[in-house]
Every structure is written in structure tokens, then in C-alpha cells.
Design a protein around this motif. Structure first.
Motif, PDB file in Angstrom:
ATOM      1  N   GLY A  56      -4.558  -5.285  -2.458  1.00 35.91           N
ATOM      2  CA  GLY A  56      -4.798  -4.259  -1.452  1.00 35.91           C
ATOM      3  C   GLY A  56      -3.786  -4.310  -0.328  1.00 35.91           C
ATOM      4  N   ALA A  57      -3.445  -5.523   0.108  1.00 37.08           N
ATOM      5  CA  ALA A  57      -2.445  -5.672   1.174  1.00 37.08           C
ATOM      6  C   ALA A  57      -1.067  -5.219   0.704  1.00 37.08           C
ATOM      7  CB  ALA A  57      -2.397  -7.128   1.647  1.00 37.08           C
ATOM      8  N   GLU A  58      -0.735  -5.508  -0.560  1.00 38.97           N
ATOM      9  CA  GLU A  58       0.568  -5.095  -1.077  1.00 38.97           C
ATOM     10  C   GLU A  58       0.627  -3.576  -1.247  1.00 38.97           C
ATOM     11  OE1 GLU A  58       3.511  -6.212  -4.828  1.00 38.97           O
ATOM     12  OE2 GLU A  58       2.113  -7.721  -4.037  1.00 38.97           O
ATOM     13  N   MET A  59      -0.466  -2.973  -1.627  1.00 45.09           N
ATOM     14  CA  MET A  59      -0.502  -1.507  -1.700  1.00 45.09           C
ATOM     15  C   MET A  59      -0.265  -0.895  -0.316  1.00 45.09           C
ATOM     16  SD  MET A  59      -3.726  -1.061  -4.364  1.00 45.09           S
ATOM     17  CE  MET A  59      -3.852   0.716  -4.145  1.00 45.09           C
ATOM     18  N   ALA A  60      -0.867  -1.497   0.702  1.00 43.49           N
ATOM     19  CA  ALA A  60      -0.642  -1.007   2.066  1.00 43.49           C
ATOM     20  C   ALA A  60       0.818  -1.168   2.461  1.00 43.49           C
ATOM     21  CB  ALA A  60      -1.553  -1.745   3.049  1.00 43.49           C
ATOM     22  N   LEU A  61       1.422  -2.291   2.081  1.00 43.18           N
ATOM     23  CA  LEU A  61       2.846  -2.508   2.352  1.00 43.18           C
ATOM     24  C   LEU A  61       3.699  -1.431   1.688  1.00 43.18           C
ATOM     25  CD1 LEU A  61       4.931  -5.733   2.256  1.00 43.18           C
ATOM     26  CD2 LEU A  61       5.494  -3.920   0.647  1.00 43.18           C
ATOM     27  N   LEU A  62       3.385  -1.095   0.438  1.00 47.88           N
ATOM     28  CA  LEU A  62       4.169  -0.089  -0.280  1.00 47.88           C
ATOM     29  C   LEU A  62       4.015   1.291   0.361  1.00 47.88           C
ATOM     30  CD1 LEU A  62       3.448  -1.227  -3.956  1.00 47.88           C
ATOM     31  CD2 LEU A  62       5.513  -1.649  -2.602  1.00 47.88           C
ATOM     32  N   ARG A  63       2.808   1.615   0.814  1.00 46.10           N
ATOM     33  CA  ARG A  63       2.623   2.896   1.509  1.00 46.10           C
ATOM     34  C   ARG A  63       3.419   2.920   2.816  1.00 46.10           C
ATOM     35  NH1 ARG A  63      -2.760   2.468  -0.731  1.00 46.10           N
ATOM     36  NH2 ARG A  63      -3.415   1.228   1.067  1.00 46.10           N
ATOM     37  N   ASP A  64       3.356   1.818   3.564  1.00 50.32           N
ATOM     38  CA  ASP A  64       4.110   1.746   4.818  1.00 50.32           C
ATOM     39  C   ASP A  64       5.611   1.842   4.552  1.00 50.32           C
ATOM     40  OD1 ASP A  64       1.752   1.487   6.206  1.00 50.32           O
ATOM     41  OD2 ASP A  64       1.917  -0.689   6.482  1.00 50.32           O
ATOM     42  N   ALA A  65       6.056   1.173   3.494  1.00 49.92           N
ATOM     43  CA  ALA A  65       7.478   1.213   3.151  1.00 49.92           C
ATOM     44  C   ALA A  65       7.904   2.636   2.810  1.00 49.92           C
ATOM     45  CB  ALA A  65       7.761   0.272   1.977  1.00 49.92           C
ATOM     46  N   ALA A  66       7.105   3.313   1.987  1.00 47.66           N
ATOM     47  CA  ALA A  66       7.445   4.690   1.604  1.00 47.66           C
ATOM     48  C   ALA A  66       7.464   5.598   2.831  1.00 47.66           C
ATOM     49  CB  ALA A  66       6.451   5.204   0.565  1.00 47.66           C
TER      50      ALA A  66
END
Length: 243
Positions: free
Chosen positions: A82-92
Motif C-alpha cells: 500500500g505504501a509503495e502504491m502511494a509512492l507510485l501515485r505521488d511519483a506519477a
């Protein structure tokens, strides 16, 4: 600032899944390469750990790599997935380009509105991948080791496939791959030594066969990996950042 090399961060979701040949190809393309270990080696059998990820905006490209667990595991989604998904959204959102590899590609699909589930037919070994955009994802045999497959996120375009599963999609400045372009014989030896569930034998293969095939294809695969990274940099990273 001129003269500063772009930076790529490889997310090693587990210690056995490193960037290997993919890291070399990014270095050859002028990138400074860094990596971040997500699940520590001593937590492989209990991987639902809390992880403090680095700031994604410090990088030009982020590459989530493979892992042995399903991306949809509830305990993992409640913790580091879940934290990595949030990171990917923030990155995008910040305009950072993304390249997902196997588990990492499935993670991109899941993050941006697609789904991931068990595939009726797992793929282990070398498979011919048919590409609509060989300037981004070259055709030819690519190495596979996966039991799940994705459905495309809304707005994504499928670029490549096998009869069993979608193999590549692009969504904005993100490219998801189902196969393992990073594999070399040294990395594969480590995976085979860790084949505790007998996945290779269940697929009707043996370790020596896979290693011999990987060695035989090395001269062909290396230039295709460089072409893949070049295509990703040109056609995905090189697209306009969001305002």
C-alpha cells in the motif's frame, strides 16, 4: 541544471530480485543508478513489514522490480505494498517516469485502477512476446516467472502479449512489463537455488535446461535490453511531464 546525470531508483521488493542487466542498460544510457531494499532478506517468510520509502521526487525514473508474493495479498496491501502504491501515485503526479517489472508491472496496474489475479496458466521460462511497438518493447523471447496477470488500468494501451497474458502496457509516463528483461545466468542461478516450491519442475522444465537456454540467448538478449531501455527513455520518459 546542466551536466547532471538523470537518476533511476530501483525498488528491490525482495533481495533475490535485483536490477542486474537492467541496471547496466540504464547506466549505459547515462543514468546514475541507485537501489532501495524494500523487504529485508530475513523477512522473506513474513513479509508484511512497514517500510519508509524515499522521496520519489528525488529521481527521474523509478523501477519497482519483481517479488515472490502476490501484489493483492491483503496483509501486504495494508503495509508496504500500500505504501509503495502511494509512492507510485505521488511519483506519477510529480512527473517521475515509472517502469514496472513483473511484480512491479502488476503493481503499476493495480495502483492505477487495473486488477491483478491468478492466471489460469503460469509462465516460467523463455516465451516469445509479440509487440505492437518494437521501438519500445522489442519482440523476441523474454524470460518469465509469474503466476498472476493483470487487467489493464483505465486509459492504458497494451503494447505486447503472449497467448497467456498481457506482457506490456503504457499509461502516460509509466511502462509496465510482465517479463523479466533483467535476467542473466547469475541472477537465474540464485532464483533456481531458491526454488523451494518446485515451480520449475511443475512447469515441466529443469534447472539445467533453463540455465543453458539463458546462456544461449545472452548474446541476443543484451542488445534487446539496451533497445528496451532506449525505447522507454525516448518514448515514455521523453513525453511531456504533466503541468
Amino acid at each position: 541544471m546542466t551536466g547532471v546525470a538523470p537518476k533511476v531508483l530501483f525498488l528491490r521488493n525482495e533481495h533475490m530480485a535485483t536490477e542486474a542487466l537492467l541496471g547496466e542498460a540504464f547506466t549505459d544510457s547515462g543514468f546514475d543508478v541507485e537501489h532501495f531494499q524494500v523487504v529485508p532478506p530475513d523477512q522473506v517468510d513474513s513479509p508484511a513489514v512497514e517500510v519508509a520509502f524515499p522521496d520519489p521526487t528525488a529521481y527521474d525514473v523509478i523501477v519497482p522490480l519483481g517479488a515472490r508474493w502476490p501484489v493483492y495479498d491483503p496483509a501486504l496491501r495494508e503495509t508496504w505494498v500500500g505504501a509503495e502504491m502511494a509512492l507510485l501515485r505521488d511519483a506519477a503526479d510529480a512527473g517521475v517516469a515509472l517502469l514496472g517489472v513483473c511484480f512491479g508491472g502488476q503493481l503499476l496496474a493495480q495502483t492505477f485502477g487495473g486488477s491483478v489475479a491468478r492466471s489460469p496458466r503460469p509462465e516460467i521460462g523463455w516465451y516469445d512476446v509479440l509487440s505492437d511497438r518494437p521501438d519500445i518493447v522489442p519482440n523476441g523471447p523474454w524470460f518469465q516467472w509469474h503466476f498472476d496477470r493483470w487487467t489493464l488500468p483505465p486509459g492504458a494501451t497494451e503494447l505486447a502479449r503472449t497467448p497467456n497474458a498481457s506482457q506490456a502496457f503504457v499509461l502516460g509516463r509509466a511502462l509496465g512489463l510482465q517479463f523479466h528483461p533483467e535476467i542473466d545466468t547469475d541472477l537465474l542461478r540464485g532464483w533456481l537455488a531458491d526454488d523451494r516450491d518446485g515451480d520449475v519442475a511443475a512447469a515441466g522444465l529443469d534447472h539445467d535446461q533453463l540455465l543453458a537456454r539463458t546462456t544461449d540467448l545472452a548474446g541476443d538478449v543484451a542488445p534487446r535490453i539496451r533497445a528496451l531501455v532506449s525505447g522507454f527513455v525516448t518514448h515514455v520518459v521523453g513525453t511531456s511531464r504533466p503541468s
